[in-house]
Design a protein around this motif. Structure first.
Motif, PDB file in Angstrom:
ATOM      1  N   UNK A 147     -40.014  -3.531 -22.253  1.00  0.00           N
ATOM      2  CA  UNK A 147     -38.802  -3.710 -21.454  1.00  0.00           C
ATOM      3  C   UNK A 147     -37.568  -3.593 -22.339  1.00  0.00           C
ATOM      4  N   UNK A 148     -36.457  -3.201 -21.736  1.00  0.00           N
ATOM      5  CA  UNK A 148     -35.156  -3.271 -22.396  1.00  0.00           C
ATOM      6  C   UNK A 148     -34.151  -3.826 -21.395  1.00  0.00           C
ATOM      7  N   UNK A 149     -33.107  -4.419 -21.927  1.00  0.00           N
ATOM      8  CA  UNK A 149     -32.026  -4.904 -21.089  1.00  0.00           C
ATOM      9  C   UNK A 149     -30.934  -3.833 -21.032  1.00  0.00           C
ATOM     10  N   UNK A 150     -30.503  -3.506 -19.831  1.00  0.00           N
ATOM     11  CA  UNK A 150     -29.441  -2.528 -19.632  1.00  0.00           C
ATOM     12  C   UNK A 150     -28.244  -3.273 -19.054  1.00  0.00           C
ATOM     13  N   UNK A 151     -27.092  -3.118 -19.706  1.00  0.00           N
ATOM     14  CA  UNK A 151     -25.881  -3.800 -19.244  1.00  0.00           C
ATOM     15  C   UNK A 151     -24.657  -2.955 -19.588  1.00  0.00           C
ATOM     16  N   UNK A 152     -24.494  -1.810 -18.929  1.00  0.00           N
ATOM     17  CA  UNK A 152     -23.360  -0.941 -19.245  1.00  0.00           C
ATOM     18  C   UNK A 152     -22.050  -1.478 -18.663  1.00  0.00           C
ATOM     19  N   UNK A 153     -20.969  -1.055 -19.252  1.00  0.00           N
ATOM     20  CA  UNK A 153     -19.658  -1.348 -18.695  1.00  0.00           C
ATOM     21  C   UNK A 153     -19.438  -0.364 -17.534  1.00  0.00           C
ATOM     22  N   UNK A 154     -18.648  -0.745 -16.530  1.00  0.00           N
ATOM     23  CA  UNK A 154     -18.439   0.162 -15.388  1.00  0.00           C
ATOM     24  C   UNK A 154     -17.948   1.548 -15.787  1.00  0.00           C
ATOM     25  N   UNK A 155     -17.116   1.635 -16.821  1.00  0.00           N
ATOM     26  CA  UNK A 155     -16.585   2.925 -17.244  1.00  0.00           C
ATOM     27  C   UNK A 155     -17.598   3.764 -18.017  1.00  0.00           C
ATOM     28  N   UNK A 156     -18.774   3.222 -18.354  1.00  0.00           N
ATOM     29  CA  UNK A 156     -19.757   3.971 -19.136  1.00  0.00           C
ATOM     30  C   UNK A 156     -20.879   4.565 -18.278  1.00  0.00           C
ATOM     31  N   UNK A 157     -20.707   4.581 -16.963  1.00  0.00           N
ATOM     32  CA  UNK A 157     -21.713   5.135 -16.057  1.00  0.00           C
ATOM     33  C   UNK A 157     -22.083   6.564 -16.422  1.00  0.00           C
ATOM     34  N   UNK A 158     -21.093   7.394 -16.678  1.00  0.00           N
ATOM     35  CA  UNK A 158     -21.335   8.797 -17.018  1.00  0.00           C
ATOM     36  C   UNK A 158     -22.168   8.913 -18.292  1.00  0.00           C
ATOM     37  N   UNK A 159     -21.813   8.163 -19.308  1.00  0.00           N
ATOM     38  CA  UNK A 159     -22.545   8.207 -20.574  1.00  0.00           C
ATOM     39  C   UNK A 159     -23.986   7.731 -20.397  1.00  0.00           C
ATOM     40  N   UNK A 160     -24.168   6.677 -19.608  1.00  0.00           N
ATOM     41  CA  UNK A 160     -25.518   6.189 -19.353  1.00  0.00           C
ATOM     42  C   UNK A 160     -26.352   7.257 -18.650  1.00  0.00           C
ATOM     43  N   UNK A 161     -25.797   7.865 -17.622  1.00  0.00           N
ATOM     44  CA  UNK A 161     -26.526   8.908 -16.890  1.00  0.00           C
ATOM     45  C   UNK A 161     -26.934  10.048 -17.815  1.00  0.00           C
ATOM     46  N   UNK A 162     -26.038  10.467 -18.663  1.00  0.00           N
ATOM     47  CA  UNK A 162     -26.363  11.551 -19.605  1.00  0.00           C
ATOM     48  C   UNK A 162     -27.439  11.123 -20.592  1.00  0.00           C
ATOM     49  N   UNK A 163     -27.343   9.914 -21.102  1.00  0.00           N
ATOM     50  CA  UNK A 163     -28.295   9.434 -22.111  1.00  0.00           C
ATOM     51  C   UNK A 163     -29.714   9.313 -21.574  1.00  0.00           C
ATOM     52  N   UNK A 164     -29.849   9.002 -20.287  1.00  0.00           N
ATOM     53  CA  UNK A 164     -31.194   8.816 -19.737  1.00  0.00           C
ATOM     54  C   UNK A 164     -31.664   9.989 -18.871  1.00  0.00           C
ATOM     55  N   UNK A 165     -30.886  11.072 -18.885  1.00  0.00           N
ATOM     56  CA  UNK A 165     -31.307  12.285 -18.189  1.00  0.00           C
ATOM     57  C   UNK A 165     -31.093  12.286 -16.692  1.00  0.00           C
TER      58      UNK A 165
END
Length: 75
Positions: A14-32
């Motif tokens: 497991x991992x904990x995911x807790x992005x900031x609202x403005x980092x949605x785009x970066x998260x989407x790119x990082x996880x495909x």
């Protein structure tokens, strides 16, 4: 609330995911999940909150593809 947020399964744990609202785009790119960036259901924090179950489902499916250590390094 930033979404997705919480503990998600990976291939080996497991991992904990807790992005900031403005980092949605970066998260989407990082996880495909680039296709979610322009999807109106996820375009704003409010839209993601309204579609919380679907956001979590899509993120969870993506995170199962790699080990936790790999995700931690990417994120």
């Amino acid at each position: 609330t930033a979404l997705p947020m919480g503990c998600f399964r990976t291939r080996d744990g497991h991992i904990n995911v807790a992005p900031m609202p403005y980092s949605w785009t970066e998260l989407c790119r990082a996880i495909g999940l680039e296709e979610l960036i322009e999807d109106p259901r996820f375009a704003t924090p409010r839209a993601r909150a309204a579609n919380r179950a679907l956001v979590n489902e899509r993120v969870q499916a993506a995170l199962l593809a790699r080990d936790g250590a790999e995700w931690i390094e990417r994120l």
